[in-house]
Design a protein around this motif. Structure first.
Motif, short mmCIF file in Angstrom:
data_model
loop_
_atom_site.label_atom_id
_atom_site.label_comp_id
_atom_site.label_asym_id
_atom_site.label_seq_id
_atom_site.Cartn_x
_atom_site.Cartn_y
_atom_site.Cartn_z
N MET A 162 22.62 54.88 34.92
CA MET A 162 23.71 55.52 34.19
C MET A 162 24.90 55.83 35.10
SD MET A 162 22.07 55.34 31.44
CE MET A 162 23.04 56.18 30.21
N THR A 163 24.70 55.72 36.40
CA THR A 163 25.79 55.92 37.35
C THR A 163 26.10 54.58 38.00
OG1 THR A 163 25.07 58.18 37.80
CG2 THR A 163 26.56 57.16 39.40
N ILE A 164 27.31 54.09 37.83
CA ILE A 164 27.72 52.78 38.36
C ILE A 164 28.53 53.02 39.62
CG2 ILE A 164 29.01 50.67 37.85
CD1 ILE A 164 28.52 51.56 34.81
N MET A 165 28.01 52.51 40.75
CA MET A 165 28.64 52.74 42.05
C MET A 165 29.06 51.43 42.70
SD MET A 165 26.23 55.80 43.60
CE MET A 165 24.72 54.82 43.50
N ALA A 166 29.99 51.53 43.64
CA ALA A 166 30.45 50.34 44.38
C ALA A 166 29.37 49.91 45.37
CB ALA A 166 31.75 50.65 45.12
N PRO A 167 28.93 48.66 45.30
CA PRO A 167 27.90 48.19 46.23
C PRO A 167 28.44 47.80 47.61
CG PRO A 167 28.44 46.46 44.69
CD PRO A 167 29.25 47.65 44.28
N PHE A 168 29.77 47.73 47.75
CA PHE A 168 30.38 47.40 49.05
C PHE A 168 31.83 47.89 49.02
CE2 PHE A 168 30.56 43.63 46.29
CZ PHE A 168 31.93 43.42 46.19
N ASP A 169 32.44 47.95 50.20
CA ASP A 169 33.86 48.34 50.29
C ASP A 169 34.71 47.25 49.64
OD1 ASP A 169 32.85 50.39 51.73
OD2 ASP A 169 33.73 49.80 53.66
N GLY A 170 35.71 47.68 48.88
CA GLY A 170 36.57 46.68 48.26
C GLY A 170 37.69 47.32 47.46
N TYR A 171 38.30 46.50 46.58
CA TYR A 171 39.43 46.93 45.78
C TYR A 171 39.14 46.67 44.31
CZ TYR A 171 41.89 47.14 50.22
OH TYR A 171 42.25 47.45 51.52
N LEU A 172 39.40 47.71 43.49
CA LEU A 172 39.13 47.60 42.07
C LEU A 172 40.18 46.74 41.39
CD1 LEU A 172 38.17 51.30 41.26
CD2 LEU A 172 36.63 49.36 41.59
N GLY A 173 39.74 46.01 40.34
CA GLY A 173 40.65 45.21 39.56
C GLY A 173 41.14 45.97 38.34
N LEU A 174 41.47 45.27 37.29
CA LEU A 174 42.00 45.89 36.08
C LEU A 174 40.91 46.63 35.31
CD1 LEU A 174 44.29 42.99 34.78
CD2 LEU A 174 44.95 44.99 36.13
N ARG A 175 41.29 47.80 34.76
CA ARG A 175 40.35 48.60 33.97
C ARG A 175 40.23 47.99 32.58
NH1 ARG A 175 41.49 52.75 30.54
NH2 ARG A 175 43.63 52.88 31.37
N GLN A 176 38.99 47.80 32.11
CA GLN A 176 38.74 47.15 30.82
C GLN A 176 38.27 48.13 29.74
OE1 GLN A 176 39.55 43.98 30.46
NE2 GLN A 176 40.01 43.70 32.63
N VAL A 177 37.91 49.36 30.12
CA VAL A 177 37.42 50.35 29.15
C VAL A 177 38.10 51.68 29.42
CG1 VAL A 177 35.18 49.20 28.93
CG2 VAL A 177 35.48 51.01 30.62
N SER A 178 37.88 52.62 28.51
CA SER A 178 38.45 53.96 28.64
C SER A 178 37.33 54.99 28.66
CB SER A 178 39.41 54.26 27.48
OG SER A 178 40.48 53.34 27.47
N GLU A 179 37.61 56.14 29.25
CA GLU A 179 36.64 57.22 29.26
C GLU A 179 36.39 57.70 27.84
OE1 GLU A 179 36.03 61.59 31.42
OE2 GLU A 179 37.49 60.14 32.20
N GLY A 180 35.11 57.91 27.52
CA GLY A 180 34.72 58.33 26.18
C GLY A 180 34.33 57.17 25.28
N ALA A 181 34.58 55.95 25.70
CA ALA A 181 34.26 54.78 24.88
C ALA A 181 32.75 54.55 24.87
CB ALA A 181 34.99 53.55 25.40
N TYR A 182 32.28 53.97 23.77
CA TYR A 182 30.86 53.60 23.68
C TYR A 182 30.74 52.16 24.18
CZ TYR A 182 26.14 52.83 21.95
OH TYR A 182 24.80 52.55 21.87
N LEU A 183 29.89 51.97 25.16
CA LEU A 183 29.72 50.64 25.76
C LEU A 183 28.37 50.05 25.37
CD1 LEU A 183 31.05 51.26 29.40
CD2 LEU A 183 32.34 50.71 27.32
N ASN A 184 28.40 48.78 25.06
CA ASN A 184 27.16 48.04 24.90
C ASN A 184 26.73 47.48 26.25
OD1 ASN A 184 26.89 48.31 22.02
ND2 ASN A 184 28.60 46.84 21.83
N ALA A 185 25.46 47.20 26.38
CA ALA A 185 24.96 46.62 27.63
C ALA A 185 25.69 45.32 27.92
CB ALA A 185 23.46 46.38 27.53
N GLY A 186 26.20 45.19 29.13
CA GLY A 186 26.91 43.99 29.53
C GLY A 186 28.41 44.07 29.38
N THR A 187 28.93 45.19 28.84
CA THR A 187 30.37 45.35 28.69
C THR A 187 31.04 45.44 30.06
OG1 THR A 187 30.12 46.51 26.59
CG2 THR A 187 32.23 46.77 27.74
N VAL A 188 32.11 44.67 30.27
CA VAL A 188 32.81 44.66 31.55
C VAL A 188 33.63 45.94 31.70
CG1 VAL A 188 34.55 43.50 32.96
CG2 VAL A 188 32.91 42.15 31.63
N ILE A 189 33.46 46.61 32.85
CA ILE A 189 34.22 47.82 33.15
C ILE A 189 35.43 47.49 34.01
CG2 ILE A 189 34.14 50.09 34.26
CD1 ILE A 189 31.14 50.15 33.56
#
Length: 350
Positions: A162-189
């Protein structure tokens, strides 16, 4: 009268022969005069020892050193979202959290059950020392403890998802979801790319395979930065060749701390195969004759002589000289078509 006519014919014939001889003689005299008295204007250069770099050019594509797409591992609501496009994140930094109330409750419940089962097991062990309990009861309780431990491990793993963390140092790309949204398994964040080192993938003909090795230097350019070159090294060579194109895929690693290079870029790759010091002259100095190569060498009296040379490796604009010349010799590079051995020259231009 006949004798006079015959003499006149002979006079005319002799005059014609003298005129024809004059026509042949004058051009030769002019040529000799030019050779002797008029210097031919040419450009010259000295033979130099310079780095002889043999390289191969190819088109490559930029790819991230490490790259992943962060997706929702399960279905639930987003309760926390820490995605800012282009943000630098560290390994282990929280990117998003899903609603984990049920998972936390399940972990707490199993921890309580485990503690109770452990107390029961400890009591039975004490009774077993006085032979007041059966071994079967002790084994049964041990099984309950082991089963609860396994269930707790599963619950903790589900909670961790339930907690999604960065597995390595890097730079985030474009945000695909919003806080409060209901996500299905496999939804790109979002995406995460390690851009501090950029890899470039390119193909090289099998002809060069024996010359390629990990660690060899390469440079790349991109249309966005004009002639600015970025340096790197070969990081990997594929173990297989493409059976259709007969090429091998090569990966290079480029330091990219300023983040100028991006994944997906079209890159012009120059791979340095060999670099050594060699005696070189301009290709314009060569005078090919059948299967041989000659140059016009200038002596101390500014006269030229045709010298046969043996050439080696060629690079754009330059050719390696193996024999026939020494470093410091002066050769003609422009105006060659007007020269013959023994002609004097007048140096012009550079």
């Amino acid at each position: 009268m006949a004798k006079l006519h015959s003499k006149l014919i002979w006079v005319i014939l002799i005059t014609l022969l003298l005129f024809v001889g004059y026509l042949y003689w004058m051009p030769g005299q002019k040529t000799e005069t030019r050779r002797a008295g008029t210097a031919v204007a040419v450009s010259t250069a000295t033979v130099q020892t310079m780095p002889m770099i043999r390289s191969v050019n190819a088109l490559g594509t930029g790819i991230s050193n490490q790259s992943i797409t962060l997706v929702s591992p399960t279905s639930d609501f987003v309760t926390e979202l820490n995605v800012r496009e282009g943000k630098a994140v560290k390994n282990g930094e929280v990117i998003a959290r899903l609603n984990d109330i049920e998972e936390r409750a399940r972990v707490t419940e199993l921890q309580g059950i485990l503690e109770d089962n452990k107390r029961q097991l400890a009591r039975l062990k004490n009774l077993a020392t006085t032979q007041a309990t059966a071994q079967s009861l002790l084994d049964e309780q041990q099984t309950k403890v082991n089963t609860t431990l396994a269930q707790l491990d599963i619950a903790k793993a589900q909670l961790a998802e339930m907690t999604i963390m960065a597995p390595f140092d890097g730079y985030l790309g474009l945000r695909q979801v919003s806080e409060g949204a209901y996500l299905n398994a496999g939804t790109v964040i979002t995406t995460l790319d390690d851009l501090n080192t950029l890899r470039v993938a390119f193909s090289v003909a099998e002809h060069y395979l024996a010359d390629i090795a990990v660690g060899m230097p390469l440079t790349v350019t991109n249309a966005a930065y004009g002639t600015a070159a970025f340096s790197g090294k070969i990081s990997a060579v594929d173990t297989r060749l493409d059976p259709v194109t007969r090429t091998v895929t090569v990966h290079g690693a480029l330091p990219n701390t300023d983040l100028k290079l991006r994944p997906g870029m079209l890159l012009n790759v120059t791979l340095e195969l060999d670099k050594r010091q060699a005696l070189q002259i301009s290709e314009k100095a060569l005078v090919p004759q059948q299967q041989k190569q000659f140059v016009y060498k200038v002596d101390a009296q500014s006269k030229v002589s045709q010298v046969e040379v043996t050439i080696g490796q060629r690079i754009p604009g330059w050719v390696e000289i193996l024999t026939g010349l020494e470093e410091g010799d002066e050769v003609v590079v422009e105006g060659i078509q007007k020269l013959r051995s023994g002609v004097s020259i007048n140096r012009v231009g550079g």
